[in-house]
Design a protein around this motif. Structure first.
Motif, PDB file in Angstrom:
ATOM      1  N   GLY A 243       0.831  -1.210   0.000  1.00 58.14           N
ATOM      2  CA  GLY A 243       0.000   0.000   0.000  1.00 58.14           C
ATOM      3  C   GLY A 243       0.859   1.252   0.000  1.00 58.14           C
ATOM      4  O   GLY A 243       0.556   2.243  -0.663  1.00 58.14           O
ATOM      5  N   GLY A 244       1.946   1.223   0.776  1.00 54.44           N
ATOM      6  CA  GLY A 244       2.843   2.374   0.832  1.00 54.44           C
ATOM      7  C   GLY A 244       3.528   2.625  -0.491  1.00 54.44           C
ATOM      8  O   GLY A 244       3.676   3.771  -0.940  1.00 54.44           O
ATOM      9  N   VAL A 245       3.998   1.536  -1.132  1.00 54.56           N
ATOM     10  CA  VAL A 245       4.639   1.687  -2.448  1.00 54.56           C
ATOM     11  C   VAL A 245       3.636   2.205  -3.466  1.00 54.56           C
ATOM     12  O   VAL A 245       3.931   3.095  -4.271  1.00 54.56           O
ATOM     13  CB  VAL A 245       5.259   0.343  -2.902  1.00 54.56           C
ATOM     14  CG1 VAL A 245       5.696   0.407  -4.359  1.00 54.56           C
ATOM     15  CG2 VAL A 245       6.412  -0.036  -2.008  1.00 54.56           C
TER      16      VAL A 245
ATOM     17  N   LEU B   7       4.117  14.480 -11.072  1.00 52.61           N
ATOM     18  CA  LEU B   7       4.526  14.630 -12.474  1.00 52.61           C
ATOM     19  C   LEU B   7       3.406  15.231 -13.315  1.00 52.61           C
ATOM     20  O   LEU B   7       3.641  16.074 -14.184  1.00 52.61           O
ATOM     21  CB  LEU B   7       4.970  13.281 -13.048  1.00 52.61           C
ATOM     22  CG  LEU B   7       6.315  12.752 -12.551  1.00 52.61           C
ATOM     23  CD1 LEU B   7       6.553  11.344 -13.105  1.00 52.61           C
ATOM     24  CD2 LEU B   7       7.441  13.676 -12.946  1.00 52.61           C
ATOM     25  N   GLY B   8       2.177  14.798 -13.070  1.00 49.92           N
ATOM     26  CA  GLY B   8       1.022  15.342 -13.803  1.00 49.92           C
ATOM     27  C   GLY B   8       0.838  16.820 -13.543  1.00 49.92           C
ATOM     28  O   GLY B   8       0.608  17.607 -14.463  1.00 49.92           O
TER      29      GLY B   8
ATOM     30  N   GLY C 268       3.040   5.803  -2.895  1.00 48.50           N
ATOM     31  CA  GLY C 268       4.198   6.552  -3.363  1.00 48.50           C
ATOM     32  C   GLY C 268       4.190   6.725  -4.869  1.00 48.50           C
ATOM     33  O   GLY C 268       4.482   7.808  -5.397  1.00 48.50           O
ATOM     34  N   VAL C 269       3.864   5.638  -5.567  1.00 50.91           N
ATOM     35  CA  VAL C 269       3.802   5.704  -7.035  1.00 50.91           C
ATOM     36  C   VAL C 269       2.702   6.672  -7.469  1.00 50.91           C
ATOM     37  O   VAL C 269       2.888   7.482  -8.385  1.00 50.91           O
ATOM     38  CB  VAL C 269       3.582   4.292  -7.636  1.00 50.91           C
ATOM     39  CG1 VAL C 269       3.224   4.367  -9.100  1.00 50.91           C
ATOM     40  CG2 VAL C 269       4.803   3.438  -7.422  1.00 50.91           C
ATOM     41  N   ILE C 270       1.566   6.605  -6.789  1.00 48.75           N
ATOM     42  CA  ILE C 270       0.463   7.519  -7.124  1.00 48.75           C
ATOM     43  C   ILE C 270       0.862   8.968  -6.847  1.00 48.75           C
ATOM     44  O   ILE C 270       0.592   9.868  -7.650  1.00 48.75           O
ATOM     45  CB  ILE C 270      -0.808   7.126  -6.347  1.00 48.75           C
ATOM     46  CG1 ILE C 270      -1.358   5.804  -6.913  1.00 48.75           C
ATOM     47  CG2 ILE C 270      -1.870   8.218  -6.444  1.00 48.75           C
ATOM     48  CD1 ILE C 270      -2.516   5.228  -6.131  1.00 48.75           C
ATOM     49  N   ALA C 271       1.541   9.190  -5.727  1.00 55.47           N
ATOM     50  CA  ALA C 271       1.972  10.545  -5.379  1.00 55.47           C
ATOM     51  C   ALA C 271       2.967  11.083  -6.404  1.00 55.47           C
ATOM     52  O   ALA C 271       2.888  12.249  -6.825  1.00 55.47           O
ATOM     53  CB  ALA C 271       2.576  10.564  -3.980  1.00 55.47           C
TER      54      ALA C 271
END
Length: 139
Positions: free
Chosen positions: A15-17, A28-29, A20-23
Motif C-alpha cells: 500500500g505504501g509503495v 509529475l502530472g 508513493g507511485v500515485i503521489a
C-alpha cells in the motif's frame, strides 16, 4: 511484520509503495500541467504584444497613406494648373511664331503626357441638345 507465506512483503508495504507511485504520478502530472499552462500563458502574452504592435503599425500606415494621398492630390492639382497655363501661353505663342520648333515640341510632349479628349460625353451632349432646342424655340 511481513507475512511468512507472502514472500516477505506485507500488505502495508504494498500500500505504501502504491501510494508513493500515485503521489509521484500526481506530482509529475501537476508539473506537466504547470509547464503547459506556462507555455500557453507565454504564447498568449506574446500574441497580445504582437497584436498591439500590429495595430500601432496599421494606424501609422493609415496615417501615412492619408498624408501621401493628400500631397499627391495637391501635386496633381498644381501640375494641372501648370499644364493649362502652358497650353494657354503656348497657343498664343504658336499664333505669333507658328514655325517655332521648341513650342511645337513642347506642345507635342504635353499632348502625349496629358491628352485632352475633345469628345463630349453622351449625357452632356443630350443636355447641350436640349439647350440648343430651348434656344431655338425662343423668339
Amino acid at each position: 511484520m511481513p507475512d511468512p507465506g507472502a514472500g516477505g512483503i506485507s500488505s502495508g508495504e504494498v500500500g505504501g509503495v502504491l501510494a508513493g507511485v500515485i503521489a509521484v504520478g500526481m506530482a509529475l502530472g501537476k508539473g506537466m500541467a504547470w509547464l503547459l499552462n506556462w507555455r500557453d500563458a507565454r504564447a498568449k502574452t506574446r500574441a497580445a504584444k504582437l497584436q498591439v504592435w500590429h495595430d500601432e503599425l496599421k494606424a501609422r500606415e493609415d496615417a501615412l497613406d492619408r498624408k501621401i494621398d493628400a500631397r499627391l492630390a495637391s501635386f496633381e492639382q498644381q501640375v494641372d494648373k501648370w499644364r493649362l497655363a502652358f497650353h494657354l501661353v503656348a497657343a498664343e505663342l504658336l499664333q505669333r511664331y507658328p514655325q517655332s520648333m521648341a513650342l511645337m515640341q513642347a506642345q507635342k510632349i504635353l499632348a502625349e503626357a496629358f491628352p485632352i479628349h475633345l469628345a463630349v460625353p453622351e449625357d452632356m451632349a443630350r443636355s447641350l441638345d436640349r439647350l440648343d432646342e430651348a434656344e431655338a424655340g425662343k423668339p
